[in-house]
Design a protein around this motif. Structure first.
Motif, PDB file in Angstrom:
ATOM      1  N   SER A 124       0.832  -1.204   0.000  1.00  0.00           N
ATOM      2  CA  SER A 124       0.000   0.000   0.000  1.00  0.00           C
ATOM      3  C   SER A 124       0.868   1.255   0.000  1.00  0.00           C
ATOM      4  CB  SER A 124      -0.913   0.004   1.234  1.00  0.00           C
ATOM      5  OG  SER A 124      -1.822  -1.063   1.202  1.00  0.00           O
ATOM      6  N   GLY A 125       0.242   2.364  -0.402  1.00  0.00           N
ATOM      7  CA  GLY A 125       0.891   3.662  -0.290  1.00  0.00           C
ATOM      8  C   GLY A 125       1.913   3.974  -1.359  1.00  0.00           C
ATOM      9  N   ILE A 126       1.894   3.260  -2.488  1.00  0.00           N
ATOM     10  CA  ILE A 126       2.856   3.492  -3.569  1.00  0.00           C
ATOM     11  C   ILE A 126       2.183   4.296  -4.678  1.00  0.00           C
ATOM     12  CG2 ILE A 126       4.430   2.441  -5.220  1.00  0.00           C
ATOM     13  CD1 ILE A 126       5.116   1.952  -2.252  1.00  0.00           C
ATOM     14  N   ILE A 127       2.809   5.421  -5.050  1.00  0.00           N
ATOM     15  CA  ILE A 127       2.287   6.279  -6.107  1.00  0.00           C
ATOM     16  C   ILE A 127       3.335   6.392  -7.204  1.00  0.00           C
ATOM     17  CG2 ILE A 127       1.546   8.621  -6.717  1.00  0.00           C
ATOM     18  CD1 ILE A 127       1.196   7.481  -3.148  1.00  0.00           C
ATOM     19  N   LEU A 128       2.942   6.089  -8.434  1.00  0.00           N
ATOM     20  CA  LEU A 128       3.791   6.319  -9.602  1.00  0.00           C
ATOM     21  C   LEU A 128       3.471   7.713 -10.114  1.00  0.00           C
ATOM     22  CD1 LEU A 128       3.295   2.927 -11.504  1.00  0.00           C
ATOM     23  CD2 LEU A 128       4.971   3.479  -9.720  1.00  0.00           C
ATOM     24  N   LYS A 129       4.469   8.596 -10.121  1.00  0.00           N
ATOM     25  CA  LYS A 129       4.207   9.986 -10.481  1.00  0.00           C
ATOM     26  C   LYS A 129       5.229  10.475 -11.502  1.00  0.00           C
ATOM     27  CE  LYS A 129       3.386  14.575  -8.458  1.00  0.00           C
ATOM     28  NZ  LYS A 129       2.055  14.719  -9.082  1.00  0.00           N
ATOM     29  N   GLY A 130       4.724  11.040 -12.591  1.00  0.00           N
ATOM     30  CA  GLY A 130       5.586  11.609 -13.612  1.00  0.00           C
ATOM     31  C   GLY A 130       5.639  13.112 -13.543  1.00  0.00           C
ATOM     32  N   SER A 131       6.159  13.679 -14.607  1.00  0.00           N
ATOM     33  CA  SER A 131       6.343  15.134 -14.696  1.00  0.00           C
ATOM     34  C   SER A 131       5.355  15.768 -15.657  1.00  0.00           C
ATOM     35  CB  SER A 131       7.777  15.441 -15.128  1.00  0.00           C
ATOM     36  OG  SER A 131       8.708  14.906 -14.207  1.00  0.00           O
ATOM     37  N   GLY A 132       4.234  15.101 -15.870  1.00  0.00           N
ATOM     38  CA  GLY A 132       3.214  15.595 -16.777  1.00  0.00           C
ATOM     39  C   GLY A 132       2.982  14.605 -17.900  1.00  0.00           C
ATOM     40  N   SER A 133       1.749  14.565 -18.404  1.00  0.00           N
ATOM     41  CA  SER A 133       1.406  13.599 -19.453  1.00  0.00           C
ATOM     42  C   SER A 133       1.539  14.175 -20.852  1.00  0.00           C
ATOM     43  CB  SER A 133      -0.027  13.104 -19.244  1.00  0.00           C
ATOM     44  OG  SER A 133      -0.947  14.191 -19.318  1.00  0.00           O
ATOM     45  N   GLY A 134       1.908  15.442 -20.980  1.00  0.00           N
ATOM     46  CA  GLY A 134       2.072  16.057 -22.289  1.00  0.00           C
ATOM     47  C   GLY A 134       3.411  15.728 -22.917  1.00  0.00           C
ATOM     48  N   THR A 135       3.680  16.340 -24.056  1.00  0.00           N
ATOM     49  CA  THR A 135       4.895  16.027 -24.816  1.00  0.00           C
ATOM     50  C   THR A 135       6.161  16.405 -24.066  1.00  0.00           C
ATOM     51  OG1 THR A 135       4.692  18.157 -25.955  1.00  0.00           O
ATOM     52  CG2 THR A 135       3.733  16.221 -27.044  1.00  0.00           C
ATOM     53  N   ALA A 136       6.102  17.371 -23.176  1.00  0.00           N
ATOM     54  CA  ALA A 136       7.284  17.753 -22.406  1.00  0.00           C
ATOM     55  C   ALA A 136       7.360  17.036 -21.060  1.00  0.00           C
ATOM     56  CB  ALA A 136       7.290  19.268 -22.183  1.00  0.00           C
ATOM     57  N   GLY A 137       6.464  16.088 -20.847  1.00  0.00           N
ATOM     58  CA  GLY A 137       6.413  15.392 -19.572  1.00  0.00           C
ATOM     59  C   GLY A 137       7.100  14.044 -19.616  1.00  0.00           C
ATOM     60  N   THR A 138       6.473  13.046 -18.974  1.00  0.00           N
ATOM     61  CA  THR A 138       7.048  11.716 -18.823  1.00  0.00           C
ATOM     62  C   THR A 138       6.284  10.708 -19.662  1.00  0.00           C
ATOM     63  OG1 THR A 138       7.700  12.217 -16.548  1.00  0.00           O
ATOM     64  CG2 THR A 138       7.656   9.905 -17.188  1.00  0.00           C
ATOM     65  N   GLU A 139       7.006   9.978 -20.499  1.00  0.00           N
ATOM     66  CA  GLU A 139       6.420   8.925 -21.319  1.00  0.00           C
ATOM     67  C   GLU A 139       7.034   7.584 -20.939  1.00  0.00           C
ATOM     68  OE1 GLU A 139       5.876   7.595 -26.027  1.00  0.00           O
ATOM     69  OE2 GLU A 139       7.149   9.309 -25.488  1.00  0.00           O
ATOM     70  N   ILE A 140       6.167   6.588 -20.694  1.00  0.00           N
ATOM     71  CA  ILE A 140       6.613   5.219 -20.476  1.00  0.00           C
ATOM     72  C   ILE A 140       6.180   4.413 -21.699  1.00  0.00           C
ATOM     73  CG2 ILE A 140       6.407   3.176 -19.037  1.00  0.00           C
ATOM     74  CD1 ILE A 140       5.964   4.996 -16.654  1.00  0.00           C
ATOM     75  N   TYR A 141       7.170   3.886 -22.411  1.00  0.00           N
ATOM     76  CA  TYR A 141       6.952   3.321 -23.744  1.00  0.00           C
ATOM     77  C   TYR A 141       7.218   1.819 -23.722  1.00  0.00           C
ATOM     78  CZ  TYR A 141       7.364   2.833 -28.843  1.00  0.00           C
ATOM     79  OH  TYR A 141       7.211   2.475 -30.158  1.00  0.00           O
ATOM     80  N   GLN A 142       6.185   1.048 -24.062  1.00  0.00           N
ATOM     81  CA  GLN A 142       6.343  -0.411 -24.154  1.00  0.00           C
ATOM     82  C   GLN A 142       6.839  -0.763 -25.547  1.00  0.00           C
ATOM     83  OE1 GLN A 142       2.838  -2.763 -23.276  1.00  0.00           O
ATOM     84  NE2 GLN A 142       3.785  -4.642 -24.032  1.00  0.00           N
ATOM     85  N   ALA A 143       8.078  -1.283 -25.614  1.00  0.00           N
ATOM     86  CA  ALA A 143       8.719  -1.501 -26.908  1.00  0.00           C
ATOM     87  C   ALA A 143       8.281  -2.793 -27.584  1.00  0.00           C
ATOM     88  CB  ALA A 143      10.232  -1.499 -26.733  1.00  0.00           C
ATOM     89  N   ASN A 144       8.073  -3.868 -26.810  1.00  0.00           N
ATOM     90  CA  ASN A 144       7.739  -5.165 -27.379  1.00  0.00           C
ATOM     91  C   ASN A 144       6.384  -5.647 -26.879  1.00  0.00           C
ATOM     92  OD1 ASN A 144      10.266  -6.021 -28.885  1.00  0.00           O
ATOM     93  ND2 ASN A 144      11.130  -5.526 -26.876  1.00  0.00           N
ATOM     94  N   MET A 145       5.679  -6.377 -27.754  1.00  0.00           N
ATOM     95  CA  MET A 145       4.374  -6.887 -27.353  1.00  0.00           C
ATOM     96  C   MET A 145       4.532  -7.995 -26.322  1.00  0.00           C
ATOM     97  SD  MET A 145       3.089  -9.127 -30.656  1.00  0.00           S
ATOM     98  CE  MET A 145       3.216  -7.743 -31.804  1.00  0.00           C
TER      99      MET A 145
END
Length: 511
Positions: A124-145
């Motif tokens: 419990s109590g775990i937060i995944l936080k980026g720097s924004g969802s826009g183009t200048a923010g944070t992107e997490i990219y799944q490369a392979n299916m």
């Protein structure tokens, strides 16, 4: 249950808005709450983070664990799975959890096709936080299916519950109390599950609607709709147990199966914020075809949230994915201000089992075949103030969810609902479409209990209030169809029920 026809296009809405009438069903709900009787409408206000009685947390004072400190460097073309997991593990080792923080840039995950490899959150109590969802923010990219492999999975180490006692008397829908055989294993504040499954109750529940033999999961000694309602105990008086949240169906004792109360194991206070999830699906050399194969439906899946309570997603985007968010057995969860874009895929947000999942102020934009939806025993799911694309399907994925609200939703259609035929009907009772604005390129006819066609609609007598559309839409087998062609007050049923419960304010009359 008579056929009805929509002849008022959305172009009339500006005119209609000035003369909107208070819904008689809303008046019935207010009166029932005042008099302690059973309303026709379910009380959908028990949805969202802490049942929407609290704002989503500010996170002030929580310890921050930067993924860069564990080796996840953005934009370096290296895979970051292991480093992100190390940051998660460090946050989990900290009392009270923490924020796993992503600086701006692109992070690569899924270096291979092993669907069993996932970034796991199990505390419990775990937060995944980026720097924004826009183009200048944070992107997490799944490369392979990774077919059937969600890249981030929130799930407690133990998910199965234990039987605690048995319900020994009937109880009405929208009531709060049950009588049990033995309350000694129960305590105030405890989260529990009401569970039942039997063909006998299923036939009582759906009567007089006919059930087809092809819906094979409903029949036999181990068959029936699966009841899975999560509740929090407010009071125990002898063998009477009072819940904080209402029961959304009539409990009727039958000879062929017991109504059990089980423990509910969950994580709590977990979140995802300010992130953009994307994948290599955009470069796959085929356009999406619904159920063409496993690649089209399940190759790139972003987030799984299973057995979570008082948790959330906010201010995120999901681009070019076959599936965005999968929720299983969620309780009091909120997804808000989150948007789906890019190459068309399969599913956006799917909530199955669980109670009170709230999807609020989100847009789906035709980016998945299904907009936000529900299935498989889910109760009290609310989709409110959201927008879907023209001819984008809502998702009612069989398995008999019940008491679902689509509230002040713009766009979306009801044909080609999901799920395998053995798991039909698609939905039980109390599917409520409130001020729903249907958008399609052609006229549509919906028979909500058409048991003669494989890919059609099996929804038990839905309630439509203030339904509008930009084409001609007709219906068969509705339960109630009130004010078709004219929006009603209150504009949002969820917000009105919430304000009535928390503050005693009737938004339909408030100026």
């Amino acid at each position: 249950m008579k056929r009805s026809m929509l002849i008022f296009p959305l172009l009339c809405m500006a005119i209609v808005g000035k003369s909107q009438q208070i819904s008689p069903l809303w008046t019935d709900f207010v009166t029932a709450k005042q008099q302690g009787t059973t309303p026709i409408l379910p009380d959908f206000s028990y949805a969202g983070y802490h049942w929407s009685e609290k704002e989503l947390p500010s996170l002030t004072g929580k310890k921050v664990f930067k993924v860069a400190d564990y080796g996840a460097i953005p934009n370096d073309e290296l895979f970051d799975d292991a480093s992100i997991q190390k940051a998660v593990d460090a946050a989990e080792a900290n009392p009270g959890g923490g924020i796993v923080f992503f600086e701006p840039g692109k992070y690569l995950v899924a270096p291979d096709g092993d669907a069993k490899k996932q970034i796991r959150i199990s505390k419990s109590g775990i937060i995944l936080k980026g720097s924004g969802s826009g183009t200048a923010g944070t992107e997490i990219y799944q490369a392979n299916m990774r077919i059937h492999g969600r890249q981030f999975l929130f799930q407690p180490e133990v998910v199965s519950g234990k039987k605690l006692t048995t319900i020994v008397a009937d109880a009405g829908r929208e009531t709060f109390a049950v009588n049990v055989q033995d309350a000694s294993k129960l305590k105030v504040g405890q989260d529990v599950v009401i569970r039942h499954r039997s063909e006998e109750f299923t036939r009582l529940y759906f009567a007089p609607l006919d059930l087809r033999p092809q819906w094979s999961r409903l029949f036999g000694d181990k068959g029936g709709m699966q009841i899975y309602e999560i509740h929090t105990i407010a009071k125990i008086a002898g063998n009477q147990v009072v819940f904080k949240n209402p029961v959304h169906l009539d409990i009727k004792l039958v000879k062929s199966g017991t109504w059990d109360i089980e423990s509910y194991n969950s994580l709590s206070e977990c979140g995802i914020e300010d992130l953009r999830f994307s994948s290599n699906w955009k470069n796959y050399p085929e356009e999406f075809v619904h159920h063409k194969n496993e690649i089209h439906d399940y190759a790139y899946e972003a987030v799984g949230m299973e057995y979570l309570k008082d948790s959330w997603i906010r201010n995120c985007e999901f681009h070019d994915l076959n599936e965005g968010v999968f929720i299983r057995s969620g309780y009091r969860m909120t997804i808000e201000n989150t948007h789906f874009r890019g190459k068309k895929g399969h599913a956006s947000i799917h909530a199955r089992a669980g109670y009170g999942v709230l999807v609020k102020n989100c847009s789906f934009n035709g980016a998945q075949h299904h907009g936000a939806g529900t299935g498989y025993s889910a109760v009290g799911t609310v989709i409110t103030n959201c927008s879907l694309g023209v001819d984008q399907n809502i998702d009612i994925h069989s398995g008999q969810p019940y008491a679902t609200l689509y509230d002040n939703v713009e766009g979306g259609v009801f044909y080609n609902l999901g799920g395998p035929e053995p798991g039909y009907p698609h939905h039980g009772k109390e599917l409520v479409l409130w001020n729903f604005q249907h958008k399609s390129v052609k006229d549509q006819h919906y028979d909500f209990w058409d048991s003669s066609r494989r890919r059609n609609y099996t929804i038990a007598l839905p309630i439509l209030v203030g339904f509008t559309a930009d084409k001609v839409v007709t219906f068969d087998h509705t339960g109630i169809n009130e004010s078709q062609g004219k929006r009603v007050l209150p504009a949002s049923l969820f917000e009105a029920q919430l304000q009535l419960r928390l503050k005693g304010i009737d938004l339909a009359k408030a100026k």
